[in-house]
Scaffold this motif. Structure first.
Motif, PDB file in Angstrom:
ATOM      1  N   ILE A   1       0.840  -1.191   0.000  1.00 19.63           N
ATOM      2  CA  ILE A   1       0.000   0.000   0.000  1.00 19.63           C
ATOM      3  C   ILE A   1       0.874   1.239   0.000  1.00 19.63           C
ATOM      4  O   ILE A   1       1.672   1.451   0.906  1.00 19.63           O
ATOM      5  CB  ILE A   1      -0.930   0.031   1.234  1.00 19.63           C
ATOM      6  N   CYS A   2       0.734   2.055  -1.029  1.00 18.89           N
ATOM      7  CA  CYS A   2       1.482   3.309  -1.073  1.00 18.89           C
ATOM      8  C   CYS A   2       0.802   4.241  -2.062  1.00 18.89           C
ATOM      9  O   CYS A   2       0.904   4.044  -3.274  1.00 18.89           O
ATOM     10  CB  CYS A   2       2.940   3.074  -1.457  1.00 18.89           C
ATOM     11  N   ARG A   3       0.091   5.231  -1.563  1.00 16.22           N
ATOM     12  CA  ARG A   3      -0.539   6.237  -2.412  1.00 16.22           C
ATOM     13  C   ARG A   3      -0.149   7.612  -1.888  1.00 16.22           C
ATOM     14  O   ARG A   3      -0.263   7.884  -0.689  1.00 16.22           O
ATOM     15  CB  ARG A   3      -2.064   6.055  -2.410  1.00 16.22           C
ATOM     16  N   ILE A   4       0.298   8.481  -2.772  1.00 19.58           N
ATOM     17  CA  ILE A   4       0.699   9.830  -2.406  1.00 19.58           C
ATOM     18  C   ILE A   4       0.002  10.796  -3.340  1.00 19.58           C
ATOM     19  O   ILE A   4       0.198  10.737  -4.565  1.00 19.58           O
ATOM     20  CB  ILE A   4       2.230  10.020  -2.492  1.00 19.58           C
TER      21      ILE A   4
ATOM     22  N   MET B   1     -11.226  -0.575   2.434  1.00 16.57           N
ATOM     23  CA  MET B   1     -11.696  -0.882   3.770  1.00 16.57           C
ATOM     24  C   MET B   1     -10.666  -1.620   4.618  1.00 16.57           C
ATOM     25  O   MET B   1     -10.941  -2.015   5.749  1.00 16.57           O
ATOM     26  CB  MET B   1     -12.984  -1.717   3.700  1.00 16.57           C
ATOM     27  N   ARG B   2      -9.461  -1.834   4.082  1.00 14.56           N
ATOM     28  CA  ARG B   2      -8.415  -2.460   4.883  1.00 14.56           C
ATOM     29  C   ARG B   2      -7.899  -1.485   5.942  1.00 14.56           C
ATOM     30  O   ARG B   2      -8.043  -0.269   5.785  1.00 14.56           O
ATOM     31  CB  ARG B   2      -7.256  -2.887   3.982  1.00 14.56           C
TER      32      ARG B   2
ATOM     33  N   ALA C   1      -8.031   9.753  -1.290  1.00 18.05           N
ATOM     34  CA  ALA C   1      -6.806   8.954  -1.211  1.00 18.05           C
ATOM     35  C   ALA C   1      -7.081   7.542  -0.702  1.00 18.05           C
ATOM     36  O   ALA C   1      -6.446   6.583  -1.136  1.00 18.05           O
ATOM     37  CB  ALA C   1      -5.789   9.651  -0.317  1.00 18.05           C
ATOM     38  N   ILE C   2      -8.038   7.413   0.202  1.00 19.29           N
ATOM     39  CA  ILE C   2      -8.398   6.083   0.708  1.00 19.29           C
ATOM     40  C   ILE C   2      -9.121   5.281  -0.358  1.00 19.29           C
ATOM     41  O   ILE C   2      -8.952   4.062  -0.476  1.00 19.29           O
ATOM     42  CB  ILE C   2      -9.243   6.216   1.988  1.00 19.29           C
ATOM     43  N   ASP C   3      -9.956   5.970  -1.146  1.00 15.45           N
ATOM     44  CA  ASP C   3     -10.576   5.355  -2.325  1.00 15.45           C
ATOM     45  C   ASP C   3     -11.357   4.085  -1.986  1.00 15.45           C
ATOM     46  O   ASP C   3     -11.183   3.036  -2.608  1.00 15.45           O
ATOM     47  CB  ASP C   3      -9.507   5.054  -3.381  1.00 15.45           C
TER      48      ASP C   3
ATOM     49  N   VAL D   1      -1.343  14.091   0.941  1.00 15.49           N
ATOM     50  CA  VAL D   1      -1.952  12.972   1.664  1.00 15.49           C
ATOM     51  C   VAL D   1      -1.223  11.690   1.278  1.00 15.49           C
ATOM     52  O   VAL D   1      -1.098  11.370   0.095  1.00 15.49           O
ATOM     53  CB  VAL D   1      -3.453  12.831   1.354  1.00 15.49           C
ATOM     54  N   THR D   2      -0.726  10.986   2.282  1.00 15.04           N
ATOM     55  CA  THR D   2      -0.017   9.733   2.063  1.00 15.04           C
ATOM     56  C   THR D   2      -0.783   8.601   2.717  1.00 15.04           C
ATOM     57  O   THR D   2      -1.159   8.696   3.901  1.00 15.04           O
ATOM     58  CB  THR D   2       1.401   9.800   2.663  1.00 15.04           C
ATOM     59  N   VAL D   3      -1.016   7.535   1.981  1.00 12.62           N
ATOM     60  CA  VAL D   3      -1.693   6.353   2.495  1.00 12.62           C
ATOM     61  C   VAL D   3      -0.721   5.190   2.442  1.00 12.62           C
ATOM     62  O   VAL D   3      -0.078   4.948   1.419  1.00 12.62           O
ATOM     63  CB  VAL D   3      -2.963   6.023   1.680  1.00 12.62           C
TER      64      VAL D   3
END
Length: 204
Positions: free
Chosen positions: A6-9, A81-82, A76-78, A110-112
């Protein structure tokens, strides 16, 4: 996809590019808040947003749109549900380092990522006399925090505990501390970053 993948920026609601992040690296001025997400919910979301609004006003003399920030977080969470870790950085690519007194429009990063593991074992702490600059703000000046954690671990401890010059406990390196007796909670009295821990709130 595993948790470790998991890596979204995202910057201002769009995928962040290398050029977008250059100012964040070159000018280490800003603040952030971080949280754990469980099934799309965050504990103390309103307090996290309050923290961002207040710090933005103090550091940039700029108003922060809470709902805009919340929208960036939700995007960012999109619908994932994890369990997740989510961090919101506020900085300014328009900041003029030569004229720091001028108000500056801010950018929202925002970093996920994967969730932070919950600590289960007791910590062995080494105390240091140290007081963070602007302790009420969760700013990006984290070098001393990890420096003292490193020193504590080099001495055989798990982490650092900060103590003011008058001997009062304030906080840990990147965490709060509270003590309990038979009558309730005892909070440190030295200046510190306030703990945010209340009921969960949906991001949508």
């Amino acid at each position: 996809m595993t948790d470790s993948a998991i890596c979204r920026i995202e910057l201002n609601g769009a995928s962040a590019q290398v050029a977008d992040l250059r100012h964040l690296v070159q000018t280490n001025y800003g603040h952030f808040t971080s949280m754990q997400v469980q099934e799309g919910c965050v504990r103390g979301l309103g307090l996290h947003l309050d923290r961002l609004v207040q710090a933005t006003r103090e550091l940039f003399d700029c108003a922060l749109d809470r709902e805009r920030v919340r929208g960036f977080m939700r995007q960012a969470i999109d619908a994932d549900m994890r369990p997740l870790s989510l961090r919101v950085n506020v900085f300014s690519r328009s900041l003029d380092r030569a004229r720091m007194s001028a108000p500056a429009a801010v950018d929202i990063l925002v970093t996920v990522g994967a969730p932070a593991p919950a600590a289960t074992a007791p910590l062995r702490l080494k105390s240091f006399r140290y007081q963070r600059e602007l302790p009420a703000i969760k700013h990006v000046g984290t070098f001393p925090l990890f420096h003292y954690r490193r020193r504590a671990q080099q001495a055989g401890f798990d982490d650092a505990l900060f103590v003011a010059d008058d001997g009062r406990i304030s906080e840990g390196s990147v965490w709060n501390i509270v003590f309990f007796d038979n009558r309730g909670a005892i909070w440190p009295q030295a200046p510190q970053l306030l703990l945010l821990l209340v009921v969960s709130t949906q991001l949508d």
